[in-house]
Design a protein around this motif. Sequence first.
Motif, PDB file in Angstrom:
ATOM      1  N   ARG A  82      72.561  36.351  36.086  1.00  0.00           N
ATOM      2  CA  ARG A  82      71.750  37.229  35.247  1.00  0.00           C
ATOM      3  C   ARG A  82      70.282  36.838  35.284  1.00  0.00           C
ATOM      4  O   ARG A  82      69.404  37.685  35.122  1.00  0.00           O
ATOM      5  CB  ARG A  82      72.276  37.167  33.805  1.00  0.00           C
ATOM      6  CG  ARG A  82      71.561  38.047  32.809  1.00  0.00           C
ATOM      7  CD  ARG A  82      72.221  37.968  31.441  1.00  0.00           C
ATOM      8  NE  ARG A  82      72.237  36.623  30.912  1.00  0.00           N
ATOM      9  CZ  ARG A  82      71.223  36.073  30.240  1.00  0.00           C
ATOM     10  NH1 ARG A  82      70.110  36.765  30.010  1.00  0.00           N
ATOM     11  NH2 ARG A  82      71.315  34.846  29.770  1.00  0.00           N
ATOM     12  N   LEU A  83      70.009  35.541  35.487  1.00  0.00           N
ATOM     13  CA  LEU A  83      68.642  35.027  35.481  1.00  0.00           C
ATOM     14  C   LEU A  83      68.205  34.627  36.888  1.00  0.00           C
ATOM     15  O   LEU A  83      69.049  34.350  37.750  1.00  0.00           O
ATOM     16  CB  LEU A  83      68.546  33.825  34.542  1.00  0.00           C
ATOM     17  CG  LEU A  83      68.815  34.117  33.061  1.00  0.00           C
ATOM     18  CD1 LEU A  83      68.905  32.812  32.279  1.00  0.00           C
ATOM     19  CD2 LEU A  83      67.733  35.008  32.477  1.00  0.00           C
ATOM     20  N   GLY A 112      61.433  21.322  25.576  1.00  0.00           N
ATOM     21  CA  GLY A 112      62.591  21.968  24.986  1.00  0.00           C
ATOM     22  C   GLY A 112      63.385  22.702  26.039  1.00  0.00           C
ATOM     23  O   GLY A 112      63.525  22.221  27.171  1.00  0.00           O
ATOM     24  N   THR A 113      63.922  23.867  25.679  1.00  0.00           N
ATOM     25  CA  THR A 113      64.718  24.643  26.629  1.00  0.00           C
ATOM     26  C   THR A 113      64.146  26.050  26.752  1.00  0.00           C
ATOM     27  O   THR A 113      63.572  26.598  25.806  1.00  0.00           O
ATOM     28  CB  THR A 113      66.193  24.726  26.205  1.00  0.00           C
ATOM     29  OG1 THR A 113      66.292  25.330  24.909  1.00  0.00           O
ATOM     30  CG2 THR A 113      66.833  23.345  26.185  1.00  0.00           C
ATOM     31  N   ALA A 114      64.317  26.604  27.942  1.00  0.00           N
ATOM     32  CA  ALA A 114      63.841  27.954  28.229  1.00  0.00           C
ATOM     33  C   ALA A 114      64.702  28.538  29.329  1.00  0.00           C
ATOM     34  O   ALA A 114      65.329  27.801  30.103  1.00  0.00           O
ATOM     35  CB  ALA A 114      62.372  27.935  28.654  1.00  0.00           C
ATOM     36  N   ALA A 115      64.746  29.842  29.414  1.00  0.00           N
ATOM     37  CA  ALA A 115      65.497  30.498  30.474  1.00  0.00           C
ATOM     38  C   ALA A 115      64.722  30.412  31.788  1.00  0.00           C
ATOM     39  O   ALA A 115      63.499  30.517  31.804  1.00  0.00           O
ATOM     40  CB  ALA A 115      65.745  31.959  30.110  1.00  0.00           C
ATOM     41  N   ALA A 116      65.469  30.210  32.890  1.00  0.00           N
ATOM     42  CA  ALA A 116      64.875  30.201  34.238  1.00  0.00           C
ATOM     43  C   ALA A 116      63.705  29.234  34.327  1.00  0.00           C
ATOM     44  O   ALA A 116      62.605  29.579  34.753  1.00  0.00           O
ATOM     45  CB  ALA A 116      64.457  31.611  34.639  1.00  0.00           C
ATOM     46  N   TYR A 121      56.156  29.056  35.461  1.00  0.00           N
ATOM     47  CA  TYR A 121      56.021  29.591  34.109  1.00  0.00           C
ATOM     48  C   TYR A 121      57.399  29.986  33.605  1.00  0.00           C
ATOM     49  O   TYR A 121      58.252  30.436  34.379  1.00  0.00           O
ATOM     50  CB  TYR A 121      55.092  30.816  34.081  1.00  0.00           C
ATOM     51  CG  TYR A 121      53.645  30.500  34.359  1.00  0.00           C
ATOM     52  CD1 TYR A 121      52.748  30.250  33.328  1.00  0.00           C
ATOM     53  CD2 TYR A 121      53.174  30.458  35.672  1.00  0.00           C
ATOM     54  CE1 TYR A 121      51.414  29.962  33.588  1.00  0.00           C
ATOM     55  CE2 TYR A 121      51.845  30.164  35.945  1.00  0.00           C
ATOM     56  CZ  TYR A 121      50.972  29.915  34.897  1.00  0.00           C
ATOM     57  OH  TYR A 121      49.655  29.618  35.152  1.00  0.00           O
ATOM     58  N   ALA A 122      57.597  29.859  32.293  1.00  0.00           N
ATOM     59  CA  ALA A 122      58.866  30.247  31.692  1.00  0.00           C
ATOM     60  C   ALA A 122      58.621  30.756  30.284  1.00  0.00           C
ATOM     61  O   ALA A 122      57.714  30.281  29.582  1.00  0.00           O
ATOM     62  CB  ALA A 122      59.840  29.066  31.660  1.00  0.00           C
ATOM     63  N   ALA A 123      59.422  31.718  29.861  1.00  0.00           N
ATOM     64  CA  ALA A 123      59.351  32.239  28.496  1.00  0.00           C
ATOM     65  C   ALA A 123      60.317  31.448  27.624  1.00  0.00           C
ATOM     66  O   ALA A 123      61.479  31.248  27.989  1.00  0.00           O
ATOM     67  CB  ALA A 123      59.710  33.724  28.478  1.00  0.00           C
TER      68      ALA A 123
END
Length: 340
Positions: A82-83, A112-116, A121-123
């Motif tokens: 999905r990612l 911390g944690t983030a998607a992808a 860069y990550a959101a």
Amino acid sequence: MRNKSEPVPTAAGTRTMKAVVQERYGAEPEAVLRVARLGLPGIEPGEVLVRVRASSVDRGTWHMMAGLPYAVRPVSGLRRPRLPNPGRNVAGVVEAVGSDVTGFAPGDEVYGTAAAAFAEYAAARPDRIAPKPAGLTFEEAATVPVSALTALQAVRDKGRVGEGQRVLITGAAGGVGTFAVQLARARITAVASTPKLDAVRALGAEQVVDYTREDFLAGARRYDVIIDIAGNRGLRDLRRALTPHGRLVITGGETNGVWLGGTDRQLRAQVLSPFTGQHLGTFIASEHADGLRDLTALIDAGTVSPVVDRVHPLTETAAAVRHLLDGRVTGKLALSVPAE
């Protein structure tokens, strides 16, 4: 509709970033992970855009990459990822904040944690990041979130480890294990392989056991708490090594099963627990800022330090995952994402 794992086409003048891309599931990192240029991720009003300076890999990286066991696919994507990539851990600098975000501003150093997260860069969600510990490099900080949060919840919240208790930690030289040994202020017996015994002893283990040479569950010794990270021993054997009212915390389950993996042990433990004096359980680690702030306090106090085996550049993510799978890692593997 475009699948979120596909590279985002960019128009002339659009900002792009270097990122790891995965279009299909597969067990071999070299076959499914590649580096490409993508458009920067957009952020919602309640999100933060982080300029990633470092990330890290763990066993969860492989499970999300391979889509195994199949039980992970409702989260990761049923037929394909999905990612764009399976990265979760992040350390970096806030680039921009959404209109609803308070408490963070551009220029803040966070982890911390983030998607992808295997990207420049990550959101990220504000409730899953916290100020980076000042004494850690970005690479060191990026090894903390998933593994140390798991260890903290296993030792403190589920194991309820107290001073003077006898505690057995399997998989003590791994990412979660090296944090668990430091967090468990108790009489620790740490289980690891021959080359890693000195490392876990240096982290504070009272005794170390080489599982390649002896059965760490044999003999008369009983433990108040067993934190099972390695995940390759039967439930009956683990219970036999517990005191009558001991606590078993299962955090790992590495088997060859493609449907449930090792989670069948966790399920059986939870079903059996109400019918015995022993407390048998498992959990899914929560990724949240409160736990990160607790870890920051422990790191700042010198109680906990990440053990970094080596640092790979982002372009060598596949090689880092391969090194993890080879089983030679002590502690954590970091990925460096230098500013261009």
